[in-house]
Design an enzyme around this catalytic site. Structure first.
Site, PDB file in Angstrom:
ATOM      1  N   ILE A 184     -24.210 -48.539   1.117  1.00 50.96           N
ATOM      2  CA  ILE A 184     -25.319 -47.946   0.365  1.00 50.96           C
ATOM      3  C   ILE A 184     -26.657 -48.302   1.017  1.00 50.96           C
ATOM      4  O   ILE A 184     -26.962 -49.472   1.241  1.00 50.96           O
ATOM      5  CB  ILE A 184     -25.329 -48.449  -1.102  1.00 50.96           C
ATOM      6  CG1 ILE A 184     -23.964 -48.216  -1.764  1.00 50.96           C
ATOM      7  CG2 ILE A 184     -26.441 -47.765  -1.898  1.00 50.96           C
ATOM      8  CD1 ILE A 184     -23.543 -46.772  -1.852  1.00 50.96           C
ATOM      9  N   GLY A 211     -28.672 -56.850  -8.608  1.00 50.88           N
ATOM     10  CA  GLY A 211     -28.237 -56.548  -7.245  1.00 50.88           C
ATOM     11  C   GLY A 211     -28.801 -55.237  -6.713  1.00 50.88           C
ATOM     12  O   GLY A 211     -29.615 -54.571  -7.368  1.00 50.88           O
ATOM     13  N   TYR A 261     -12.577 -59.037   0.414  1.00 50.13           N
ATOM     14  CA  TYR A 261     -13.367 -58.106  -0.401  1.00 50.13           C
ATOM     15  C   TYR A 261     -12.566 -56.822  -0.667  1.00 50.13           C
ATOM     16  O   TYR A 261     -12.464 -56.358  -1.799  1.00 50.13           O
ATOM     17  CB  TYR A 261     -14.662 -57.784   0.346  1.00 50.13           C
ATOM     18  CG  TYR A 261     -15.503 -56.692  -0.249  1.00 50.13           C
ATOM     19  CD1 TYR A 261     -16.257 -56.915  -1.391  1.00 50.13           C
ATOM     20  CD2 TYR A 261     -15.565 -55.433   0.350  1.00 50.13           C
ATOM     21  CE1 TYR A 261     -17.049 -55.905  -1.933  1.00 50.13           C
ATOM     22  CE2 TYR A 261     -16.355 -54.431  -0.178  1.00 50.13           C
ATOM     23  CZ  TYR A 261     -17.091 -54.668  -1.319  1.00 50.13           C
ATOM     24  OH  TYR A 261     -17.874 -53.675  -1.846  1.00 50.13           O
TER      25      TYR A 261
HETATM   26  N1  SER Z   1     -21.399 -52.259   1.582  1.00 56.27           N
HETATM   27  C1  SER Z   1     -20.193 -53.023   1.363  1.00 56.27           C
HETATM   28  C2  SER Z   1     -20.066 -54.119   2.337  1.00 56.27           C
HETATM   29  O1  SER Z   1     -20.516 -53.978   3.427  1.00 56.27           O
HETATM   30  C3  SER Z   1     -18.989 -52.136   1.438  1.00 56.27           C
HETATM   31  O2  SER Z   1     -18.640 -51.710   0.162  1.00 56.27           O
HETATM   32  O3  SER Z   1     -19.484 -55.116   2.052  1.00 56.27           O
END
Ligand code: SER
Length: 317
Positions: free
Chosen positions: A172, A11, A142
């Site tokens: 990120i 990933g 999530y």
């Molecule tokens: N980058 C992630 C998302 O957008 C957030 O932890 O799901």
């Protein structure tokens, strides 16, 4: 340190964490676990790898038993937008996968397990600058899974002695591997748009402020929390880490400074906008700074410059 197992090594984060761990602990000691998506060439040829489907309890047990890792970095996760579109897969990976890895760690005496959490672990009732310890109540699947991971981590530490740790990562930004259907992905896709077409259509509104972090800082935060001397801190799997916060229009303005012909338009996606609106603007990371010396290196301008340089090389040679 003998062995480190990284799940989700193909990933966005795994593709950069594995080489960093190999540089630190030597290539043969870091085993890259992958399932569907192939590993990058760098990770595949740089050291050992293993197939591991974290939703398959027997396979997780078998892999952990044969490697006997001292540390596991459990990165396998279905990101926010994907999770809303496929609850079954998100439940299997983000809930059952965490449970399977933690149980295998207990059975095989793994010393530490690192499970990244996220800004997604917060919700609309969280203050806009989220304190480390505050009301969370995420509204998406999530985010709920990330709170589950944090609570399970803290519980397994006190109930079993496996030292489970984690940081709440912002969105990120990186150039090696793209994120897979999260809400913060625009901040990566915008660079592909700028370099390839001088334009980008953003799925979040111009004023949507979110916490973000450049990959080298994210890698440092994960290795930093894994290795920290936490003593008997009550925080383990739930440290805020912050770096930068910006809106799509602010990021576009910085890119435009470097590339005056760049054009940004907006077509809001209601699903991802609703998720983004439920997340905080920034994280107060004073607990991580005080307890284990966390501090990020990249600011918005230095990150944009580094992204341009590396992504241009990658896309245009
Ligand atoms: N980058 C992630 C998302 O957008 C957030 O932890 O799901």
């Amino acid at each position: 340190m003998n062995k480190i197992l990284v799940t989700g090594a193909s990933g966005q984060i795994g593709s950069e964490l594995v080489p960093a761990l190999r540089a630190k602990y030597s290539d043969e000691n870091v085993i890259a676990g992958w399932r569907r998506k192939p590993l990058t060439d760098e990770v595949a040829v740089g050291g050992p790898s293993v197939h591991i489907d974290v939703t398959n309890r027997a396979e997780v047990e078998k892999v952990v038993k044969s490697i006997k890792p001292d540390y596991i970095y459990h990165l396998s996760s279905i990101l926010s937008a994907s999770a809303e579109l496929n609850r079954q897969a998100a439940y299997a990976v983000n809930f059952e996968g965490v449970f399977n890895v933690l149980e295998a760690a207990v059975a095989n005496k793994t010393a530490r397990v690192v499970i990244p959490s996220s800004i997604g672990a917060f919700g609309p009732e969280t203050p806009r600058i989220a304190p480390n310890d505050t009301i969370q109540k995420p509204t998406g699947l999530y985010g709920i899974s990330k709170v589950f991971g944090e609570l399970m981590g803290n519980y397994y530490y006190s109930a079993t002695g496996v030292d489970v740790r984690g940081v709440r990562l912002p969105g990120i930004i990186s150039w090696k591997v793209e994120p897979a259907a999260g809400t913060t992905d625009y901040a990566v896709a915008i660079f592909y748009g700028a370099i390839l077409e001088c334009r980008y259509t953003c799925y979040l509104g111009p004023d949507t402020r979110l916490p973000m972090m450049y990959m080298p800082d994210a890698v440092n935060s994960l290795i930093g929390v894994a290795e920290a001397d936490l003593g008997d801190s009550r925080h383990r799997a739930d440290f805020n880490v912050n770096a930068v916060s910006f809106t799509p229009s602010e990021l576009a303005a910085v890119i435009k400074k470097r590339m005056p012909e760049f054009e940004m338009t907006y077509e809001v996606d209601p699903l991802r906008q609703a998720i983004a609106d439920s997340w905080p603007d920034a994280l107060d990371d004073s607990v991580a700074r005080e307890e284990w010396g966390w501090s990020p290196q990249f600011e918005l301008a230095t990150m944009v410059e580094d992204m341009f340089t590396n992504l241009t090389k990658k896309l245009k040679g």
